[in-house]
Write a protein that holds these residues in place. Structure first.
Motif, PDB file in Angstrom:
ATOM      1  N   PRO A  65       6.179  67.131  -5.700  1.00 54.92           N
ATOM      2  CA  PRO A  65       6.816  67.996  -4.148  1.00 54.92           C
ATOM      3  C   PRO A  65       8.045  66.916  -3.371  1.00 54.92           C
ATOM      4  N   GLY A  66       9.537  67.049  -3.362  1.00 60.25           N
ATOM      5  CA  GLY A  66       9.727  66.461  -2.367  1.00 60.25           C
ATOM      6  C   GLY A  66      10.737  65.582  -3.460  1.00 60.25           C
ATOM      7  N   MET A  67      10.648  65.988  -5.006  1.00 63.46           N
ATOM      8  CA  MET A  67      11.553  64.718  -5.527  1.00 63.46           C
ATOM      9  C   MET A  67      11.799  65.007  -6.036  1.00 63.46           C
ATOM     10  N   PRO A  68      12.733  66.412  -6.639  1.00 61.70           N
ATOM     11  CA  PRO A  68      13.016  66.922  -7.906  1.00 61.70           C
ATOM     12  C   PRO A  68      13.877  65.773  -9.071  1.00 61.70           C
ATOM     13  N   ARG A  69      13.942  65.059  -9.219  1.00 62.89           N
ATOM     14  CA  ARG A  69      14.685  64.182 -10.121  1.00 62.89           C
ATOM     15  C   ARG A  69      14.320  62.998  -9.692  1.00 62.89           C
ATOM     16  N   ASN A  70      13.255  62.424 -10.076  1.00 66.65           N
ATOM     17  CA  ASN A  70      12.448  60.894  -9.325  1.00 66.65           C
ATOM     18  C   ASN A  70      13.382  60.183 -10.738  1.00 66.65           C
TER      19      ASN A  70
END
Length: 219
Positions: free
Chosen positions: A21-26
């Motif tokens: 959540p909050g980081m769609p592409r890590n």
């Protein structure tokens, strides 16, 4: 000195994380895959290099990380993203704690504030100072840290540090997609440059392998 590959067990395990959540592409996943393609690591390790991108869930510690550790790698390099960081952080310890305020990618928070009541309050990475020095030699914006947070990065690090091999966790800053004004101050070299990060972390990885193989010979 380069470690030699083993046909029985991985010399090096590299982990990154998937989205949360909050980081769609890590970016840690992309960096782990970049290291997997490193010609220098491939030449040194061949098939003895393992890369695992873990789901960002508490269940993944047991279902994905533990099986990877069960292959008995000689060294482990773990990568994660710190959403508010502006510099790379070399984590010197992991704590036996969690937060119930931050749900994982499956929407579930940690079941308790303690990861494992039977384990110590913290575990330490003895290789952190040397890794920090390597990254600084490469000119990266990097700092030592003793707080890996209370999320999956800390939970996975705490578990991995129980293994009898060199283990290190490195937090990287998020990659901003926002365009900077032309007159904005440029970030320090390598802060957000995946190629520079990968080059420096390749050297860290090889250092961990050498330490790991040496430690294995004494056991």
């Amino acid at each position: 000195m380069s470690p030699t590959a083993s046909s029985e067990a991985p010399v090096l395990l590299i982990t990154g994380f998937g989205p949360f959540p909050g980081m769609p592409r890590n970016p840690s996943a992309a960096l782990a895959r970049r290291l997997e393609r490193s010609s220098r690591l491939r030449l040194a390790l061949g098939r003895a290099l393992r890369v695992r991108v873990l789901d960002t869930t508490y269940d993944a510690v047991g279902t994905q990380l533990v099986p990877a550790l069960a292959e008995a790698p000689a060294a482990v390099l773990m990568l994660g993203v710190a959403s508010r960081a502006k510099r790379i952080r070399v984590e010197a310890r992991a704590c036996n704690r969690a937060s119930r305020f931050y749900p994982d990618a499956s929407g579930r928070p940690s079941a308790s504030l303690t990861l494992d009541p039977a384990e110590p309050a913290a575990r330490h990475a003895v290789v952190a100072p040397q890794a920090l020095a390597i990254l600084r030699r490469h000119g990266l914006a990097v700092v030592g840290s003793r707080d890996a947070g209370r999320y999956l990065c800390n939970a996975s690090y705490f578990r991995a540090l129980a293994e009898p091999c060199p283990v290190l966790f490195v937090h990287i800053p998020p990659v901003s997609s926002a365009k900077r004004p032309r007159d904005a101050v440029r970030p320090r070299r390598g802060r957000l440059d995946p190629a520079a990060q990968a080059q420096a972390l390749t050297e860290v990885a090889l250092f961990l392998c050498v330490r790991g193989r040496a430690a294995a010979r004494t056991r």
